[in-house]
Design a protein around this motif. Sequence first.
Motif, PDB file in Angstrom:
ATOM      1  N   VAL A   1       0.858  -1.182   0.000  1.00  0.00           N
ATOM      2  CA  VAL A   1       0.000   0.000   0.000  1.00  0.00           C
ATOM      3  C   VAL A   1       0.896   1.234   0.000  1.00  0.00           C
ATOM      4  O   VAL A   1       1.790   1.350   0.848  1.00  0.00           O
ATOM      5  CB  VAL A   1      -0.924   0.017   1.240  1.00  0.00           C
ATOM      6  CG1 VAL A   1      -1.737   1.298   1.295  1.00  0.00           C
ATOM      7  CG2 VAL A   1      -1.833  -1.205   1.244  1.00  0.00           C
ATOM      8  N   ASP A   2       0.660   2.142  -0.943  1.00  0.00           N
ATOM      9  CA  ASP A   2       1.387   3.409  -1.003  1.00  0.00           C
ATOM     10  C   ASP A   2       0.526   4.508  -0.395  1.00  0.00           C
ATOM     11  O   ASP A   2      -0.657   4.631  -0.730  1.00  0.00           O
ATOM     12  CB  ASP A   2       1.724   3.789  -2.445  1.00  0.00           C
ATOM     13  CG  ASP A   2       2.801   2.909  -3.050  1.00  0.00           C
ATOM     14  OD1 ASP A   2       3.570   2.291  -2.299  1.00  0.00           O
ATOM     15  OD2 ASP A   2       2.871   2.838  -4.296  1.00  0.00           O
ATOM     16  N   VAL A   3       1.146   5.299   0.490  1.00  0.00           N
ATOM     17  CA  VAL A   3       0.454   6.419   1.127  1.00  0.00           C
ATOM     18  C   VAL A   3       1.326   7.663   0.955  1.00  0.00           C
ATOM     19  O   VAL A   3       2.495   7.663   1.358  1.00  0.00           O
ATOM     20  CB  VAL A   3       0.213   6.154   2.628  1.00  0.00           C
ATOM     21  CG1 VAL A   3      -0.498   7.337   3.267  1.00  0.00           C
ATOM     22  CG2 VAL A   3      -0.591   4.872   2.822  1.00  0.00           C
ATOM     23  N   SER A   4       0.757   8.716   0.354  1.00  0.00           N
ATOM     24  CA  SER A   4       1.502   9.955   0.130  1.00  0.00           C
ATOM     25  C   SER A   4       1.164  10.996   1.186  1.00  0.00           C
ATOM     26  O   SER A   4      -0.005  11.161   1.552  1.00  0.00           O
ATOM     27  CB  SER A   4       1.196  10.530  -1.256  1.00  0.00           C
ATOM     28  OG  SER A   4       1.686   9.660  -2.249  1.00  0.00           O
ATOM     29  N   ALA A   5       2.193  11.680   1.662  1.00  0.00           N
ATOM     30  CA  ALA A   5       2.016  12.793   2.592  1.00  0.00           C
ATOM     31  C   ALA A   5       1.638  14.035   1.783  1.00  0.00           C
ATOM     32  O   ALA A   5       1.974  14.131   0.596  1.00  0.00           O
ATOM     33  CB  ALA A   5       3.311  13.034   3.367  1.00  0.00           C
ATOM     34  N   PRO A   6       0.965  14.996   2.404  1.00  0.00           N
ATOM     35  CA  PRO A   6       0.708  16.255   1.700  1.00  0.00           C
ATOM     36  C   PRO A   6       2.031  16.881   1.269  1.00  0.00           C
ATOM     37  O   PRO A   6       3.036  16.780   1.974  1.00  0.00           O
ATOM     38  CB  PRO A   6       0.008  17.120   2.748  1.00  0.00           C
ATOM     39  CG  PRO A   6      -0.539  16.152   3.751  1.00  0.00           C
ATOM     40  CD  PRO A   6       0.412  14.982   3.756  1.00  0.00           C
ATOM     41  N   ALA A   7       2.014  17.513   0.111  1.00  0.00           N
ATOM     42  CA  ALA A   7       3.241  18.108  -0.427  1.00  0.00           C
ATOM     43  C   ALA A   7       3.712  19.273   0.450  1.00  0.00           C
ATOM     44  O   ALA A   7       2.903  20.052   0.951  1.00  0.00           O
ATOM     45  CB  ALA A   7       3.021  18.586  -1.857  1.00  0.00           C
ATOM     46  N   ALA A   8       5.015  19.355   0.619  1.00  0.00           N
ATOM     47  CA  ALA A   8       5.653  20.519   1.252  1.00  0.00           C
ATOM     48  C   ALA A   8       6.216  21.363   0.118  1.00  0.00           C
ATOM     49  O   ALA A   8       6.643  20.832  -0.905  1.00  0.00           O
ATOM     50  CB  ALA A   8       6.765  20.068   2.183  1.00  0.00           C
TER      51      ALA A   8
END
Length: 169
Positions: A149-156
């Motif tokens: 499972v891939d989970v992306s953090a909000p972009a900085a």
Amino acid sequence: MGGGAWKRGGSSCRPTTTAVGEPVVLPTVTVEDVRRVGLPPSTANLQPAGGHVVLNVPVNVYAQAAPVTRQVEVLGFPVTIRATPEAFTWTFGDGGALGPTADPGAPYPAMSTTHTYTRPGTYPITLTTTYSAEYAIAGLPFQPVDGTVDVSAPAATVTAHEGTTVLVR
């Protein structure tokens, strides 16, 4: 938790029996089930902090991630899902990327996961964490979940500026 009903993803017979001697059919947890339960994004850290970097000077990036445990019920059975961060992928908004790598990076002075901007501009930096998972039904041994499972953090966002080196005494 995400939406959607649980579905039988498959079953297998275990040596467990009911009180009348009938085999108990246990559910299988799929990667879609793990996505539905939801996993947290890793925390993306940038050094220098503050969103401003200098051209041609490496930016240190590192992830903070930990294993995650979720308790759910599937088809009437108590299920423990355990997910472990396995890989990290960074995209830097200027066409550069790092990973997937098992190295989450570390604070300065480690500098094992860096990126250097060569053109001025404002860029989004995104961290995607890849989790592997396993599950245990009603206290039985853990079984692996097929897939990740891939989970992306909000972009900085960082802004890369031109700079001049000045030596002072």
